[in-house]
Design a protein around this motif. Structure first.
Motif, PDB file in Angstrom:
ATOM      1  N   VAL A 251      -8.704 133.836 -40.776  1.00  0.00           N
ATOM      2  CA  VAL A 251      -9.512 133.835 -42.003  1.00  0.00           C
ATOM      3  C   VAL A 251     -10.441 132.625 -42.040  1.00  0.00           C
ATOM      4  O   VAL A 251     -11.607 132.737 -42.421  1.00  0.00           O
ATOM      5  CB  VAL A 251      -8.601 133.868 -43.243  1.00  0.00           C
ATOM      6  N   THR A 252      -9.935 131.466 -41.611  1.00  0.00           N
ATOM      7  CA  THR A 252     -10.785 130.270 -41.647  1.00  0.00           C
ATOM      8  C   THR A 252     -11.935 130.368 -40.651  1.00  0.00           C
ATOM      9  O   THR A 252     -13.003 129.779 -40.878  1.00  0.00           O
ATOM     10  CB  THR A 252      -9.981 128.988 -41.372  1.00  0.00           C
TER      11      THR A 252
ATOM     12  N   ASP B 143      -8.368 143.036 -35.564  1.00  0.00           N
ATOM     13  CA  ASP B 143      -9.354 142.502 -36.508  1.00  0.00           C
ATOM     14  C   ASP B 143      -9.978 141.177 -36.049  1.00  0.00           C
ATOM     15  O   ASP B 143     -10.890 140.661 -36.708  1.00  0.00           O
ATOM     16  CB  ASP B 143      -8.705 142.268 -37.873  1.00  0.00           C
ATOM     17  N   LEU B 144      -9.511 140.620 -34.937  1.00  0.00           N
ATOM     18  CA  LEU B 144      -9.976 139.291 -34.546  1.00  0.00           C
ATOM     19  C   LEU B 144     -11.460 139.259 -34.227  1.00  0.00           C
ATOM     20  O   LEU B 144     -12.123 138.233 -34.450  1.00  0.00           O
ATOM     21  CB  LEU B 144      -9.155 138.769 -33.363  1.00  0.00           C
TER      22      LEU B 144
ATOM     23  N   GLU C 115      -6.267 140.861 -53.670  1.00  0.00           N
ATOM     24  CA  GLU C 115      -7.125 141.510 -52.672  1.00  0.00           C
ATOM     25  C   GLU C 115      -6.378 141.841 -51.381  1.00  0.00           C
ATOM     26  O   GLU C 115      -6.650 142.848 -50.733  1.00  0.00           O
ATOM     27  CB  GLU C 115      -8.325 140.624 -52.359  1.00  0.00           C
ATOM     28  N   THR C 116      -5.456 140.978 -50.979  1.00  0.00           N
ATOM     29  CA  THR C 116      -4.738 141.216 -49.721  1.00  0.00           C
ATOM     30  C   THR C 116      -3.301 141.659 -49.978  1.00  0.00           C
ATOM     31  O   THR C 116      -2.428 141.477 -49.129  1.00  0.00           O
ATOM     32  CB  THR C 116      -4.758 139.952 -48.842  1.00  0.00           C
TER      33      THR C 116
ATOM     34  N   HIS D  83     -12.841 139.980 -45.500  1.00  0.00           N
ATOM     35  CA  HIS D  83     -11.835 140.760 -44.770  1.00  0.00           C
ATOM     36  C   HIS D  83     -12.447 142.056 -44.259  1.00  0.00           C
ATOM     37  O   HIS D  83     -13.396 142.584 -44.852  1.00  0.00           O
ATOM     38  CB  HIS D  83     -10.641 141.050 -45.675  1.00  0.00           C
ATOM     39  N   PRO D  84     -11.917 142.599 -43.172  1.00  0.00           N
ATOM     40  CA  PRO D  84     -12.547 143.774 -42.553  1.00  0.00           C
ATOM     41  C   PRO D  84     -12.414 145.045 -43.367  1.00  0.00           C
ATOM     42  O   PRO D  84     -13.234 145.955 -43.223  1.00  0.00           O
ATOM     43  CB  PRO D  84     -11.812 143.903 -41.210  1.00  0.00           C
ATOM     44  N   ARG D  85     -11.390 145.138 -44.211  1.00  0.00           N
ATOM     45  CA  ARG D  85     -11.189 146.347 -45.014  1.00  0.00           C
ATOM     46  C   ARG D  85     -11.066 145.949 -46.489  1.00  0.00           C
ATOM     47  O   ARG D  85      -9.932 145.801 -46.998  1.00  0.00           O
ATOM     48  CB  ARG D  85      -9.925 147.093 -44.558  1.00  0.00           C
TER      49      ARG D  85
END
Length: 312
Positions: free
Chosen positions: A275-276, A151-152, A207-208, A41-43
């Motif tokens: 995510v995939t 975030d893409l 985490e998310t 993930h980005p963050r």
């Protein structure tokens, strides 16, 4: 608590021994190490996920693994890490899907139904907790959509036509908030629950975690189960309640009429496809799976199906 079935951190199961005031002691622990090579993930919110889990364990009846300590210094293990108590039990597998094999697949239909109901019960319980203010990202639907859109590039799918269509559909159908934001698990799925029989022993992987409409968690829970059955061409296990029965059960437990569920279905489908894309790039880039690994292809196909179903 079995090792992680995801890609977001490394879980080390250890048997710790020490001598305390009462003499020699022994305890099985899980050391969860922050990701370094495979950042999904980005963050990364490694401290936040530990903090949420600690608060849940101390202040609520949501079953989580005991949060025993956090070490921010990367010099010790090469990255920050936290220490959790080990929770014994079994977890429905993602790979191979629990719809195809494993303990849940082999269980009688009444037990499967009980497992599913208890998972939905704990999901509703999470949505009713009252915790102190938390900094877990935007909670408004419009802001969540724009954060995902931004975030893409990180996920590597900014030009994917299905994902672009999904973002467009979300922007066109952003609902008004139907109440104050609640705590969201973020990765609500059977594969993140330790079961003792049919009962929930622990809820894993915060985490998310975020804040927002509880329907976001419900939609993700349903979408991930659909991906692991229809999405990969597997028959869904008999005995598991269908979507309508699940939504009705959650509504009774949460004390809430579901709001804008179609919007959240699309949001879940877009998020999962993003995510995939990242997971597939990481795995194929390190030659851990073949180049034709179908994960992202399956996810975008299910996203397209979801968009058709909700009429966008």
């Amino acid at each position: 608590m079995p090792p992680s079935t995801g890609f977001s951190a490394e879980n080390l199961v250890v048997d710790a021994t020490w001598t305390g005031p009462g003499g020699p002691a022994r305890r099985r622990l899980v050391v969860r190490v922050a990701p370094t090579t495979y950042q999904l993930h980005p963050r990364p919110r490694f401290w936040q996920q530990y903090h949420v889990q600690r608060l849940l364990g101390e202040r609520t009846d949501v079953p989580v693994a005991p949060a025993l300590g956090f070490e921010p210094d990367p010099e010790v293990l090469g990255a920050p890490f936290c220490v959790l108590g080990h929770v014994a039990g079994v977890v429905p597998a993602d790979l191979p899907s629990y719809h195809r094999e494993g303990w849940l697949h082999d269980a009688p239909a009444p037990m499967r139904a009980a497992v599913w109901r208890h998972a939905v019960d704990v999901l509703a319980r999470i949505h009713r907790v009252n915790l102190p203010p938390l900094d877990l990202g935007p909670s408004e639907p419009a802001a969540q959509v724009e954060e995902l859109a931004a975030d893409l590039d990180f996920y590597g799918c900014a030009t994917d036509p299905h994902i672009r269509a999904g973002i467009g559909a979300l922007r066109a159908t952003v609902p008004a908030q139907a109440g104050p934001p609640v705590l969201l698990w973020g990765d609500a799925r059977l594969g993140n629950i330790v079961f003792d029989g049919a009962s929930v022993a622990a809820v894993l992987d915060w985490e998310t975690a975020g804040l927002g409409a509880p329907e976001a968690d419900l939609a993700w829970f349903l979408h991930l189960d659909r991906h692991l059955s229809e999405g990969i061409g597997a028959d869904r296990l008999p005995g598991l309640p269908d979507r309508a029965a699940t939504v009705a059960h959650w509504a009774r437990r949460a004390g809430r009429v579901p709001h804008a569920l179609d919007f959240h279905r699309v949001l879940a489908a877009v998020r999962f496809a993003a995510v995939t894309a990242r997971v597939t790039a990481l795995l194929t880039g390190h030659r851990l799976v073949p180049a034709d690994f179908p994960l992202h292809r399956n996810a975008t196909r299910l996203l397209a199906t979801t968009l058709k179903e909700v009429g966008t």
